[in-house]
Design a protein around this motif. Structure first.
Motif, short mmCIF file in Angstrom:
data_model
loop_
_atom_site.label_atom_id
_atom_site.label_comp_id
_atom_site.label_asym_id
_atom_site.label_seq_id
_atom_site.Cartn_x
_atom_site.Cartn_y
_atom_site.Cartn_z
N ALA A 70 23.65 35.33 5.27
CA ALA A 70 25.02 34.89 4.99
C ALA A 70 26.00 35.38 6.04
CB ALA A 70 25.45 35.38 3.61
N CYS A 71 25.75 36.56 6.60
CA CYS A 71 26.67 37.14 7.58
C CYS A 71 26.16 37.03 9.01
CB CYS A 71 26.93 38.60 7.24
SG CYS A 71 27.75 38.83 5.64
N GLY A 72 25.00 36.42 9.20
CA GLY A 72 24.46 36.39 10.54
C GLY A 72 23.84 35.10 11.00
N ASP A 73 23.72 34.11 10.10
CA ASP A 73 23.14 32.82 10.49
C ASP A 73 24.28 31.80 10.59
OD1 ASP A 73 21.73 30.54 10.94
OD2 ASP A 73 20.75 30.46 8.99
N PRO A 74 24.71 31.47 11.79
CA PRO A 74 25.86 30.57 11.92
C PRO A 74 25.57 29.13 11.52
CG PRO A 74 24.92 31.03 14.07
CD PRO A 74 24.20 31.91 13.10
N SER A 75 24.30 28.78 11.36
CA SER A 75 23.97 27.37 11.08
C SER A 75 24.25 26.98 9.63
CB SER A 75 22.51 27.09 11.42
OG SER A 75 21.63 27.84 10.58
N ARG A 76 24.07 27.93 8.69
CA ARG A 76 24.26 27.58 7.28
C ARG A 76 24.90 28.73 6.50
NH1 ARG A 76 19.05 25.40 4.43
NH2 ARG A 76 18.05 27.21 5.40
N PRO A 77 26.01 29.29 6.95
CA PRO A 77 26.55 30.47 6.27
C PRO A 77 26.96 30.21 4.83
CG PRO A 77 28.12 29.59 7.87
CD PRO A 77 26.83 28.89 8.11
N SER A 78 27.57 29.05 4.54
CA SER A 78 28.03 28.78 3.18
C SER A 78 26.86 28.66 2.21
CB SER A 78 28.89 27.52 3.13
OG SER A 78 28.16 26.39 3.56
#
Length: 408
Positions: free
Chosen positions: A154-162
């Protein structure tokens, strides 16, 4: 839902979380990006009904897991040749263990069948593919704390944060309700849980208490199998219908028809040169689509609607075909009639991306350039092959890539 053991074996390389803003060796009076992210998630969780004691208590002091993000790049069902994935998952030992599980849990499986219409062989196949019939669930070298894994993503994967943040909040809600004790809430790198690997949001929507202890517990075999059946029914599972069957294609078969999209009756497929294996005449009016994952050099399959439901569990064709075929082997059916092109060298991820890029450049849209050969890429390959006079079988191999590289 993920293939737990295979996915986590791929997560061998650590990532530099500091470059993602998740950690810092420099002291600062300002909250770190990691702490700031967790604070926002805790506030969101509280706004969605998670008591502060659980929202803050589970997140305060949490550190990121440096192996988790690396795993997103190594999902075996998307990067291995389909036959390698099948061979690694469906073995004589896997089949024998599955048949033992069918006997051990016969009464539970019969009750689930009566209630849901989902057959026992399919449920045990999911169980075997997802967690090795539960063998990995207590393996500390494989499973990881769900909250930590989801927080890292959630805090480190920019592709699917939501997406990851929503799943993390759902995991906190599971803990707050007392369905699972914190020490037991472990799973895959992606937060998939229990015998049949439910993501927290799927748990919320589809998990059931089948053993009658008042808790929806995916570490309970009856609850996990019944929850899987409940999910499949919600996705459109048709009782007493098979997933499909292998098909033998005639020498002159037009591979452009294997588009994975156009349903035809079994009688129509026979007339076009696609013969089901085994050939059950009673299937005549049933509708099926046709796929040839390895092109003209490998087996083809007539897929009925239940196969699409299996794909809802995991969108990989390799995964869905593995579940489907294992269910058949547990029934006592034979292996595929036609072998795979095992001598072919599989394209690397870089080569698959290059293939997709070059298909796009030739005017055949392959979808996202992600290195995954899925329906859009196979359709683009068929279109390119047809435009250049090749047999349009949709197979991505070295020869095709070389041709694209030398084409004007």
């Amino acid at each position: 839902m993920m293939r737990l053991a295979r996915l986590l074996r791929a997560a061998a390389l650590p990532i530099a979380l500091a470059t993602a803003g998740l950690a810092s060796s420099e002291p600062s009076s300002e909250p770190s990006p990691w702490a700031d992210c967790l604070g926002r998630i805790a506030a969101d969780a509280q706004a969605r009904g998670v008591p502060p004691a659980w929202a803050d208590g589970q997140l305060v002091g949490l550190t990121p897991n440096p192996d988790v993000q690396a795993a997103t790049r190594g999902q075996a069902e998307f990067v291995k040749p389909i036959w390698a994935y099948l061979d690694a998952t469906i073995t004589e030992a896997t089949i024998a263990e599955g048949q033992r599980k069918l006997e051990e849990w016969a009464a539970v499986l019969e009750a689930i069948e009566r209630r849901t219409g989902v057959d026992r062989f399919t449920l045990v196949a999911f169980w075997g593919v997802e967690s090795g019939y539960g063998k990995v669930l207590d393996d500390a070298a494989i499973v990881r704390p769900v909250v930590q894994s989801l927080a890292t993503l959630a805090c480190g994967d920019p592709s699917r944060p939501s997406y990851w943040r929503d799943e993390l909040v759902e995991a906190l809600r599971i803990l707050a309700r007392g369905d699972v004790p914190p020490a037991r809430l472990t799973g895959s790198w992606a937060g998939a849980m229990g015998h049949t690997q439910f993501m927290p949001s799927v748990y919320r929507a589809h998990a059931v208490d089948f053993d009658g202890d008042g808790r929806r517990d995916l570490w309970s075999v009856p609850d996990a199998l019944a929850s899987t059946a409940n999910y499949l029914v919600a996705m459109g599972w048709r009782g007493n219908e098979p997933w499909g069957t292998e098909a033998v294609l005639g020498e002159s078969f037009d591979y452009a028809l294997a588009d994975e999209d156009t349903p035809r009756s079994f009688d129509a497929w026979r007339a076009l040169g696609a013969t089901p294996v085994p050939d059950r005449k009673a299937d005549g009016v049933a509708q099926a689509t046709l796929v040839a994952p390895a092109g003209a050099g490998g087996p083809a399959f007539l897929l009925r609607p239940n196969f699409s439901v299996i794909l809802r569990y995991n969108t990989s064709l390799s995964y869905a075909l593995t579940v489907a075929h294992l269910s058949d082997r547990l029934r006592g059916q034979a292996a595929f009639a036609r072998d795979w092109p095992r001598g072919d060298r599989a394209l690397t991820e870089a080569e698959r991306r290059d293939l997709q890029t070059r298909l796009d450049a030739h005017g055949h849209t392959a979808g996202a350039v992600d290195g995954r050969i899925g329906p859009k890429t196979r359709a683009a390959i068929r279109a390119y092959q047809a435009s250049t006079g090749l047999r349009p079988d949709g197979y991505a191999d070295v020869t095709l890539l070389d041709r694209l590289r030398t084409s004007p």
